[in-house]
Design an enzyme around this catalytic site. Sequence first.
Site, short mmCIF file in Angstrom:
data_model
loop_
_atom_site.label_atom_id
_atom_site.label_comp_id
_atom_site.label_asym_id
_atom_site.label_seq_id
_atom_site.Cartn_x
_atom_site.Cartn_y
_atom_site.Cartn_z
N GLU A 182 52.96 -17.20 15.80
CA GLU A 182 53.66 -18.29 15.93
C GLU A 182 53.19 -19.45 15.05
O GLU A 182 53.72 -20.49 15.29
CB GLU A 182 54.31 -18.75 17.31
CG GLU A 182 55.18 -17.59 18.20
CD GLU A 182 56.45 -17.50 17.45
OE1 GLU A 182 57.18 -18.54 17.58
OE2 GLU A 182 57.03 -16.33 17.39
N HIS B 160 55.78 -22.53 23.25
CA HIS B 160 54.50 -22.72 22.47
C HIS B 160 53.62 -23.71 23.11
O HIS B 160 54.07 -24.44 23.90
CB HIS B 160 54.96 -23.17 20.99
CG HIS B 160 55.91 -22.39 20.18
ND1 HIS B 160 56.86 -22.70 19.43
CD2 HIS B 160 55.63 -21.18 20.00
CE1 HIS B 160 57.27 -21.86 18.71
NE2 HIS B 160 56.77 -20.62 19.03
N CYS C 267 56.51 -30.36 16.30
CA CYS C 267 57.28 -29.18 15.79
C CYS C 267 57.27 -29.41 14.07
O CYS C 267 57.37 -28.23 13.43
CB CYS C 267 58.48 -28.70 16.42
SG CYS C 267 58.30 -28.03 18.15
#
Length: 446
Positions: A174, A249, A370
């Site tokens: 990720e 995450h 993000c």
Amino acid sequence: MNAKEANFDGLVGPTHNYAGLSFGNVASLSNEKSDANPKAAAKQGLRKMKQLADLGFAQGVLPPQERPSLRLLRELGFSGKDADVIAKAARQAPELLAAASSASAMWTANAATVSPSADTGDARVHFTPANLCSKLHRAIEHESTRRTLAAIFADEARFAVHDALPGTPALGDEGAANHTRFCAEYGAPGVEFFVYGRAEYRRGPEPTRFPARQTFEASRAVAHRHGLREEATIYAQQRPDVIDAGVFHNDVIAVGNRDTLFCHEHAFVDPQAVYDALAASLGALGAQLNVIEVPDRAVSVADAVGSYLFNSQLLAREDGTQMLVVPQECRENANVAAYLDALVAGNGPIRDVRVFDLRESMKNGGGPACLRLRVVLNDAERAAVKPNVWIGDALFASLDAWIDKHYRDRLSPVDLADPALLDESRTALDELTQILGLGSLYDFQR
């Protein structure tokens, strides 16, 4: 050598919508099928970039990917002219059209993992695009990500842009959302910190409600690929129960920069062992680790997920102190707001908090962290970056006008069936590549 951290934010694409595609992401699921405002989303992100650039931080921009992805829809069996493909998908499998239309590439913390030249075996900056194989709408991003990074960081003597790892669950990757770097100075060798949710080939705890998207094996493969020194590479497991609480995450529960780790007390399995390992590796490089651990009694995991306190940017200022960039939701949560007030009033490394309105991104589960990919660059490397991607007054004005010209101010999931949206998006992206000087970046331009 003198080096600085640059942040490359993703520009929100014209198809920004709330389709609820991300199981495990509480905000994404809770806002499913509501109306989105792509124009506001893009402007909110752009204004954050500009304000940070005005404060003296190196700020770049990464373009959106082409959406809807006709390549994906054709690979899934929809045929005919472009408008026919979209119409068939909308009628027969609207969930696949939603996946093909997602603007999720805006969250560039998931674009790649980046290791600076001070850490790598060949003294180049290394990029490994994330395969994002846990979600269809994100698994289609990595080839376009590689192409974009190769266009911006084109000097192969200074930059190495790899392909993504194989897209298998055993190597689920990720990107930088599960990676950070600690150092005394950006240009000096540092300690790279990889956080994973599960291990494919080692027995250990795993979440039971939501999936763990990052594997230990993927993190280790990226470290090997980048030629990182074993003694300066630390792996830690994220607590499975916080993944089950919506921390999909690690950057939803922790953030680090320079010599500072800011995290929740429940971020890691065996946190003291993690802190000790980081401190020892960083100490060997002549630096001392500062851990700011937020106790659960002050800010619960639910508060952290709801406010995105840790999905913040931790930025080093010229005076050696650090600044925290948070979403406005942090001021709307009483516990988080009180904690931030006490944090800044203390004598720790974080002396300033800046609040930004990123509501459109936040409703899909993406805060300030993000939206950005961190890339440490020395002076020569920065000079080798494509020049038109750096945010300043002129580029800001051009992009702001470009958004006004091309973006809708309302988009619902049913609007994804509109064939005009594809034409609008392609027209916008064709103009954007000229603004950014990136050449023929997209499939439709080739």
